[in-house]
Design a protein around this motif. Structure first.
Motif, PDB file in Angstrom:
ATOM      1  N   PHE A  83     -16.603   5.311  12.044  1.00 40.16           N
ATOM      2  CA  PHE A  83     -17.794   5.845  12.441  1.00 40.16           C
ATOM      3  C   PHE A  83     -18.627   6.320  11.256  1.00 40.16           C
ATOM      4  O   PHE A  83     -17.883   6.964  10.093  1.00 40.16           O
ATOM      5  CB  PHE A  83     -17.662   6.994  13.133  1.00 40.16           C
ATOM      6  N   ASP A  84     -19.873   6.097  11.163  1.00 41.54           N
ATOM      7  CA  ASP A  84     -20.797   6.729  10.337  1.00 41.54           C
ATOM      8  C   ASP A  84     -21.939   7.137  10.570  1.00 41.54           C
ATOM      9  O   ASP A  84     -22.693   7.013  11.482  1.00 41.54           O
ATOM     10  CB  ASP A  84     -21.100   5.470   9.253  1.00 41.54           C
ATOM     11  N   ASN A  85     -22.643   8.316   9.715  1.00 37.72           N
ATOM     12  CA  ASN A  85     -23.849   9.110  10.085  1.00 37.72           C
ATOM     13  C   ASN A  85     -23.777   9.448  11.482  1.00 37.72           C
ATOM     14  O   ASN A  85     -24.669   9.514  12.433  1.00 37.72           O
ATOM     15  CB  ASN A  85     -24.952   7.895   9.913  1.00 37.72           C
ATOM     16  N   ILE A  86     -22.668  10.068  12.145  1.00 35.53           N
ATOM     17  CA  ILE A  86     -22.549  10.761  13.215  1.00 35.53           C
ATOM     18  C   ILE A  86     -23.450  12.168  12.772  1.00 35.53           C
ATOM     19  O   ILE A  86     -22.935  13.221  12.360  1.00 35.53           O
ATOM     20  CB  ILE A  86     -21.213  11.303  13.854  1.00 35.53           C
ATOM     21  N   PRO A  87     -24.574  12.461  13.619  1.00 32.64           N
ATOM     22  CA  PRO A  87     -25.448  13.669  13.506  1.00 32.64           C
ATOM     23  C   PRO A  87     -24.961  14.891  14.378  1.00 32.64           C
ATOM     24  O   PRO A  87     -24.516  14.612  15.521  1.00 32.64           O
ATOM     25  CB  PRO A  87     -26.654  13.096  13.828  1.00 32.64           C
ATOM     26  N   VAL A  88     -24.743  15.921  13.774  1.00 36.25           N
ATOM     27  CA  VAL A  88     -24.642  17.237  14.285  1.00 36.25           C
ATOM     28  C   VAL A  88     -25.607  18.023  13.934  1.00 36.25           C
ATOM     29  O   VAL A  88     -25.685  18.385  12.455  1.00 36.25           O
ATOM     30  CB  VAL A  88     -23.143  17.621  14.176  1.00 36.25           C
ATOM     31  N   ASP A  89     -26.432  18.884  14.649  1.00 33.37           N
ATOM     32  CA  ASP A  89     -27.702  19.869  13.922  1.00 33.37           C
ATOM     33  C   ASP A  89     -26.973  20.944  13.437  1.00 33.37           C
ATOM     34  O   ASP A  89     -26.054  21.482  13.873  1.00 33.37           O
ATOM     35  CB  ASP A  89     -28.791  19.882  14.821  1.00 33.37           C
ATOM     36  N   GLY A  90     -27.381  21.140  12.204  1.00 28.26           N
ATOM     37  CA  GLY A  90     -26.815  22.421  11.426  1.00 28.26           C
ATOM     38  C   GLY A  90     -27.858  23.844  11.917  1.00 28.26           C
ATOM     39  O   GLY A  90     -27.678  24.521  10.828  1.00 28.26           O
ATOM     40  N   SER A  91     -28.433  23.856  12.764  1.00 26.61           N
ATOM     41  CA  SER A  91     -29.345  25.104  12.882  1.00 26.61           C
ATOM     42  C   SER A  91     -29.015  25.531  13.997  1.00 26.61           C
ATOM     43  O   SER A  91     -28.899  24.749  15.253  1.00 26.61           O
ATOM     44  CB  SER A  91     -30.744  24.405  12.981  1.00 26.61           C
ATOM     45  N   SER A  92     -28.881  26.886  14.262  1.00 24.08           N
ATOM     46  CA  SER A  92     -28.357  27.629  15.287  1.00 24.08           C
ATOM     47  C   SER A  92     -29.343  27.850  16.104  1.00 24.08           C
ATOM     48  O   SER A  92     -29.524  27.951  17.270  1.00 24.08           O
ATOM     49  CB  SER A  92     -28.003  29.018  15.022  1.00 24.08           C
ATOM     50  N   LYS A  93     -30.701  27.646  15.645  1.00 25.75           N
ATOM     51  CA  LYS A  93     -31.836  27.805  16.524  1.00 25.75           C
ATOM     52  C   LYS A  93     -32.194  26.612  17.537  1.00 25.75           C
ATOM     53  O   LYS A  93     -33.013  26.972  18.399  1.00 25.75           O
ATOM     54  CB  LYS A  93     -33.048  28.129  15.499  1.00 25.75           C
ATOM     55  N   MET A  94     -31.662  25.506  17.043  1.00 24.47           N
ATOM     56  CA  MET A  94     -31.816  24.401  17.942  1.00 24.47           C
ATOM     57  C   MET A  94     -30.669  24.258  18.921  1.00 24.47           C
ATOM     58  O   MET A  94     -29.754  24.176  18.485  1.00 24.47           O
ATOM     59  CB  MET A  94     -31.870  23.297  16.935  1.00 24.47           C
ATOM     60  N   ALA A  95     -31.222  23.851  20.190  1.00 25.95           N
ATOM     61  CA  ALA A  95     -30.237  23.798  21.077  1.00 25.95           C
ATOM     62  C   ALA A  95     -29.486  22.404  20.844  1.00 25.95           C
ATOM     63  O   ALA A  95     -30.135  21.234  20.613  1.00 25.95           O
ATOM     64  CB  ALA A  95     -30.764  23.675  22.464  1.00 25.95           C
ATOM     65  N   ASP A  96     -28.415  22.211  20.793  1.00 22.38           N
ATOM     66  CA  ASP A  96     -27.558  20.878  20.510  1.00 22.38           C
ATOM     67  C   ASP A  96     -27.859  19.764  21.572  1.00 22.38           C
ATOM     68  O   ASP A  96     -28.067  18.840  21.084  1.00 22.38           O
ATOM     69  CB  ASP A  96     -26.037  21.478  20.560  1.00 22.38           C
ATOM     70  N   ASP A  97     -27.761  20.117  22.741  1.00 25.28           N
ATOM     71  CA  ASP A  97     -28.131  19.227  23.742  1.00 25.28           C
ATOM     72  C   ASP A  97     -29.845  18.684  23.524  1.00 25.28           C
ATOM     73  O   ASP A  97     -29.718  17.514  23.945  1.00 25.28           O
ATOM     74  CB  ASP A  97     -27.810  19.949  25.042  1.00 25.28           C
TER      75      ASP A  97
END
Length: 281
Positions: A124-138
């Motif tokens: 797997f490559d470039n699996i994104p996980v947002d690094g901002s607590s202000k943004m809802a992950d879903d």
């Protein structure tokens, strides 16, 4: 003038003159992103996407489109961690295949049972996980995918005219979410190799991850905040592909009318079937 921002603000507009300001200290050292995907779609494209999103929604209150207004629309570079990992998996399934046929005397059903085993490696490559607590992950996951091949080396020049945040969720804090995504994707990929059976149920699953690495990137997102009858509604659009998602209000009156009409339709169909059976039998 003084520009106010929180601890994660990295690019903003001056409230007095409108000039764009980049807080360069937010991008020094380990805070400097490796990559950025530039915006391909502008504010007008975001407005048009929202308009299309509202079309054809039968249970959306009719007055929502007219009363609703966009309180705020902003293009923001959202911090993402891009993970890579290798998955070594072994999955055993219980499966069955059902075959039915008839002759002039009987109806037959034959059920065969199987044990399926699958094993292999997936990179797997470039699996994104947002690094901002202000943004809802879903919400951030819903506007995926991004085309990572269009990512370029980071430069503050790409931030001109947009807002930007630095991460406040570290890569270490994001690992478990990335691992969950890898394991889910691995299980789905292996499951797609079990076609041809009537029923397939996982019996045991072993997935080992290795060679995990993370890179830091900024991804383009349009955020549209709207309000209606005192309630806030947030929509997010992928600034690269134009994919837009967001919750909508429900017209409860229209919903109940639709449900009654649907029930009535099923009632008419059921009555017709019963009447047909009565005459046939």
């Amino acid at each position: 003038g003084e520009i106010m921002g929180d601890a994660t603000s990295a690019a903003a507009d001056c409230p007095y003159c409108g000039s764009h300001v980049v807080m360069t200290n937010q991008f020094k050292g380990d805070l400097r992103p490796d990559y950025v995907i530039p915006f391909k779609l502008d504010k007008e494209a975001a407005k048009e996407a929202l308009k299309k999103h509202l079309c054809g929604k039968r249970l959306l209150p009719k007055v929502f489109k007219s009363e609703n207004h966009i309180d705020e629309i902003k293009g923001i570079y959202v911090p993402f961690w891009l993970f890579q990992a290798d998955a070594d998996a072994h999955i055993r399934y219980k499966a069955s295949r059902v075959r039915r046929w008839s002759d002039s005397n009987y109806n037959y059903t034959e059920t065969s049972f199987y044990t399926l085993e699958r094993g292999g490696n997936i990179a797997f490559d470039n699996i994104p996980v947002d690094g901002s607590s202000k943004m809802a992950d879903d919400l951030m996951e819903s506007i995926e995918p991004y085309d990572a091949t269009q990512a370029v080396d980071f430069s503050t020049a790409y931030l001109a005219g947009y807002l930007a945040d630095k991460y406040d969720v570290t890569s270490q804090e994001s690992i478990s979410r990335a691992n969950d995504r890898v394991k889910t994707s691995t299980s789905e990929a292996f499951r797609r190799t079990t076609n041809g059976y009537t029923f397939v149920t996982p019996e045991s699953t072993t997935i080992r991850l290795s060679n995990g690495k993370a890179k830091y990137a900024l991804y383009p997102v349009w955020l549209l905040n709207t309000s209606w009858r005192g309630k806030k509604y947030t929509f997010a659009m992928n600034g690269q592909t134009g994919k837009l998602v967001g919750d909508l209000p429900l017209d409860k009156s229209a919903y109940w009318k639709w449900l009654v009409a649907l029930s009535s339709a099923f009632g008419v169909i059921s009555s017709a079937v019963m009447l047909l059976l009565y005459y046939l039998l």
